[in-house]
Design a protein around this motif. Structure first.
Motif, PDB file in Angstrom:
ATOM      1  N   ALA A   1     -17.108  -3.112   5.625  1.00 47.83           N
ATOM      2  CA  ALA A   1     -18.302  -3.041   6.469  1.00 47.83           C
ATOM      3  C   ALA A   1     -17.875  -3.294   7.907  1.00 47.83           C
ATOM      4  N   VAL A   2     -18.057  -2.275   8.749  1.00 48.78           N
ATOM      5  CA  VAL A   2     -17.683  -2.417  10.157  1.00 48.78           C
ATOM      6  C   VAL A   2     -18.878  -3.008  10.909  1.00 48.78           C
ATOM      7  N   THR A   3     -18.691  -4.225  11.410  1.00 45.77           N
ATOM      8  CA  THR A   3     -19.819  -4.990  11.967  1.00 45.77           C
ATOM      9  C   THR A   3     -19.798  -5.064  13.490  1.00 45.77           C
ATOM     10  N   LYS A   4     -19.030  -4.162  14.128  1.00 44.68           N
ATOM     11  CA  LYS A   4     -18.878  -4.247  15.587  1.00 44.68           C
ATOM     12  C   LYS A   4     -20.169  -4.016  16.353  1.00 44.68           C
ATOM     13  N   TYR A   5     -21.136  -3.316  15.759  1.00 46.25           N
ATOM     14  CA  TYR A   5     -22.406  -3.041  16.451  1.00 46.25           C
ATOM     15  C   TYR A   5     -23.530  -3.962  16.000  1.00 46.25           C
TER      16      TYR A   5
ATOM     17  N   PHE B   1      -8.798  -6.023  11.116  1.00 42.65           N
ATOM     18  CA  PHE B   1      -8.880  -5.673  12.538  1.00 42.65           C
ATOM     19  C   PHE B   1      -8.614  -4.180  12.659  1.00 42.65           C
ATOM     20  N   ILE B   2      -9.620  -3.448  13.171  1.00 42.50           N
ATOM     21  CA  ILE B   2      -9.539  -1.982  13.138  1.00 42.50           C
ATOM     22  C   ILE B   2      -9.462  -1.341  14.519  1.00 42.50           C
ATOM     23  N   GLY B   3      -9.522  -2.154  15.575  1.00 47.04           N
ATOM     24  CA  GLY B   3      -9.562  -1.578  16.922  1.00 47.04           C
ATOM     25  C   GLY B   3      -8.194  -1.478  17.552  1.00 47.04           C
TER      26      GLY B   3
ATOM     27  N   LEU C   1      -1.472   3.729   5.660  1.00 43.08           N
ATOM     28  CA  LEU C   1      -1.695   4.499   6.879  1.00 43.08           C
ATOM     29  C   LEU C   1      -3.189   4.559   7.171  1.00 43.08           C
ATOM     30  N   MET C   2      -3.507   4.623   8.456  1.00 45.92           N
ATOM     31  CA  MET C   2      -4.906   4.699   8.875  1.00 45.92           C
ATOM     32  C   MET C   2      -5.071   5.866   9.824  1.00 45.92           C
ATOM     33  N   THR C   3      -6.209   6.547   9.731  1.00 44.71           N
ATOM     34  CA  THR C   3      -6.510   7.542  10.752  1.00 44.71           C
ATOM     35  C   THR C   3      -8.000   7.607  11.021  1.00 44.71           C
ATOM     36  N   MET C   4      -8.339   8.120  12.204  1.00 47.67           N
ATOM     37  CA  MET C   4      -9.713   8.460  12.543  1.00 47.67           C
ATOM     38  C   MET C   4      -9.760   9.971  12.686  1.00 47.67           C
ATOM     39  N   ALA C   5     -10.661  10.599  11.952  1.00 46.86           N
ATOM     40  CA  ALA C   5     -10.790  12.052  12.030  1.00 46.86           C
ATOM     41  C   ALA C   5     -11.501  12.420  13.331  1.00 46.86           C
TER      42      ALA C   5
ATOM     43  N   GLY D   1     -11.979   7.510   6.619  1.00 46.12           N
ATOM     44  CA  GLY D   1     -13.365   7.774   6.263  1.00 46.12           C
ATOM     45  C   GLY D   1     -14.291   6.777   6.923  1.00 46.12           C
ATOM     46  N   MET D   2     -15.305   7.293   7.634  1.00 53.13           N
ATOM     47  CA  MET D   2     -16.311   6.482   8.294  1.00 53.13           C
ATOM     48  C   MET D   2     -17.694   6.983   7.831  1.00 53.13           C
ATOM     49  N   SER D   3     -18.760   6.528   8.508  1.00 56.93           N
ATOM     50  CA  SER D   3     -20.121   6.883   8.037  1.00 56.93           C
ATOM     51  C   SER D   3     -20.298   8.368   7.760  1.00 56.93           C
ATOM     52  N   ASN D   4     -19.753   9.209   8.626  1.00 60.82           N
ATOM     53  CA  ASN D   4     -20.036  10.643   8.518  1.00 60.82           C
ATOM     54  C   ASN D   4     -19.098  11.423   7.605  1.00 60.82           C
TER      55      ASN D   4
ATOM     56  N   VAL E   1     -12.464   2.692   2.937  1.00 62.83           N
ATOM     57  CA  VAL E   1     -13.300   3.415   3.884  1.00 62.83           C
ATOM     58  C   VAL E   1     -13.895   2.390   4.841  1.00 62.83           C
ATOM     59  N   ARG E   2     -14.046   2.779   6.108  1.00 64.10           N
ATOM     60  CA  ARG E   2     -14.546   1.852   7.143  1.00 64.10           C
ATOM     61  C   ARG E   2     -15.922   2.323   7.586  1.00 64.10           C
ATOM     62  N   ILE E   3     -16.963   1.634   7.113  1.00 62.50           N
ATOM     63  CA  ILE E   3     -18.311   2.155   7.324  1.00 62.50           C
ATOM     64  C   ILE E   3     -19.168   1.175   8.123  1.00 62.50           C
ATOM     65  N   GLY E   4     -19.642   1.653   9.259  1.00 57.85           N
ATOM     66  CA  GLY E   4     -20.485   0.839  10.132  1.00 57.85           C
ATOM     67  C   GLY E   4     -21.936   1.242  10.031  1.00 57.85           C
ATOM     68  N   THR E   5     -22.290   2.219  10.860  1.00 57.26           N
ATOM     69  CA  THR E   5     -23.688   2.613  11.052  1.00 57.26           C
ATOM     70  C   THR E   5     -24.481   2.826   9.759  1.00 57.26           C
ATOM     71  N   SER E   6     -23.936   3.561   8.818  1.00 59.62           N
ATOM     72  CA  SER E   6     -24.759   3.898   7.659  1.00 59.62           C
ATOM     73  C   SER E   6     -24.808   2.764   6.633  1.00 59.62           C
TER      74      SER E   6
HETATM   75  C1  PLP Z   1     -16.625   1.951  14.630  1.00 57.32           C
HETATM   76  C2  PLP Z   1     -15.512   2.288  13.735  1.00 57.32           C
HETATM   77  C3  PLP Z   1     -15.759   2.679  12.401  1.00 57.32           C
HETATM   78  C4  PLP Z   1     -17.145   2.829  11.811  1.00 57.32           C
HETATM   79  O1  PLP Z   1     -17.873   3.859  12.397  1.00 57.32           O
HETATM   80  P1  PLP Z   1     -19.269   4.369  11.826  1.00 57.32           P
HETATM   81  O2  PLP Z   1     -19.339   5.787  12.229  1.00 57.32           O
HETATM   82  O3  PLP Z   1     -20.332   3.530  12.460  1.00 57.32           O
HETATM   83  O4  PLP Z   1     -19.258   4.218  10.341  1.00 57.32           O
HETATM   84  C5  PLP Z   1     -14.654   2.949  11.614  1.00 57.32           C
HETATM   85  N1  PLP Z   1     -13.398   2.836  12.079  1.00 57.32           N
HETATM   86  C6  PLP Z   1     -13.133   2.455  13.340  1.00 57.32           C
HETATM   87  C7  PLP Z   1     -11.722   2.355  13.784  1.00 57.32           C
HETATM   88  C8  PLP Z   1     -14.176   2.172  14.212  1.00 57.32           C
HETATM   89  O5  PLP Z   1     -13.890   1.804  15.467  1.00 57.32           O
END
Ligand code: PLP
Length: 225
Positions: A32-36, A76-78, A155-159, A198-201, A214-219
């Motif tokens: 659960a990504v709680t940054k927001y 820590f994901i940032g 390994l980690m990636t952001m699409a 993998g994130m919310s979308n 999977v790293r899921i914030g918004t949803s």
């Molecule tokens: C904010 C963030 C997420 C989550 O994003 P959502 O679209 O809100 O699910 C996942 N990974 C990283 C690295 C982020 O910064």
């Protein structure tokens, strides 16, 4: 925000994605990504059954850790500045954003234990993205043998921000291929059994392509600020 309800929807979507690929749902963990959101909302998430929390700023991690403590696993994901490493080390279980040698050096130097790290890969090669290029990853991981306090767990990636399923799928499957390449080396310091993608979308596609986190914030927990 009904976090419990969101969580059960996400869990069932993950199960569906797993079924398609003959994977076991228990092999996919939800961060659960709680940054927001506030610490109170993060607490709600934990009460709803969340076991992994992800934060992208040292301040956010510290603030939430002080309330939630070791009841959950901390990610820590940032993107991480070297001078911030010593601030987060006491709290983290996993760092998802190892992307350069100088950062590895700093983590290794400051750590009092072995730190689980993901190498962040910029698969799409977009200049705006953090992470190292895919073609540099193998030799980077090889270099990690110099650092006894670093274990490369995955390994980690952001699409890229894209609606196009095939684009997303090819990013995730490239990361999977890279994982296979690393695993074939049988490094003791780099088991590389995990894929953080993998994130919310896009988490359902990521799970189909082999995500284990999977790293899921918004949803999941929403967005309060
Ligand atoms: C904010 C963030 C997420 C989550 O994003 P959502 O679209 O809100 O699910 C996942 N990974 C990283 C690295 C982020 O910064």
């Amino acid at each position: 925000m009904n976090i419990q309800q969101n969580l059960s929807v996400i869990q069932s979507n993950i199960s569906e994605a797993c079924k398609k690929k003959n994977r076991k749902p228990e092999d996919v963990k939800i961060i659960a990504v709680t940054k927001y959101v506030s610490t109170e909302t993060a607490e709600d998430a934990v009460k709803s059954g969340v076991e992994h929390i992800g934060e992208n700023r040292p301040e956010g991690l510290k603030e939430k850790y002080e309330v939630l403590g070791d009841d959950v696993t901390w990610h820590f994901i940032g993107s991480l500045q070297s001078r911030k490493v010593k601030e987060i080390l006491p709290y983290v279980d996993y760092i998802h954003s190892l992307d350069r040698l100088s950062l590895a050096k700093e983590i290794d130097k400051r750590a009092d234990r072995v730190i689980n790290c993901f190498v962040q890969v910029n698969v799409s090669g977009e200049e705006t993205k953090h992470g190292m290029l895919a073609e540099k990853t193998l030799s980077f991981v090889d270099n990690m043998k110099e650092f006894p306090n670093i274990r490369i767990v995955g390994l980690m990636t952001m699409a890229p921000h894209s609606e196009d399923e095939e684009t997303l799928r090819s990013v995730f499957s490239t990361l999977k291929q890279l994982q296979n390449d690393i695993q074939s080396k049988h490094y003791e310091f780099a088991p590389c059994t995990e894929l953080s993608m993998g994130m919310s979308n896009d988490y359902e596609i990521a799970v189909q392509e082999g995500a284990t986190f999977v790293r899921i914030g918004t949803s999941l927990v929403g967005k309060e600020f």
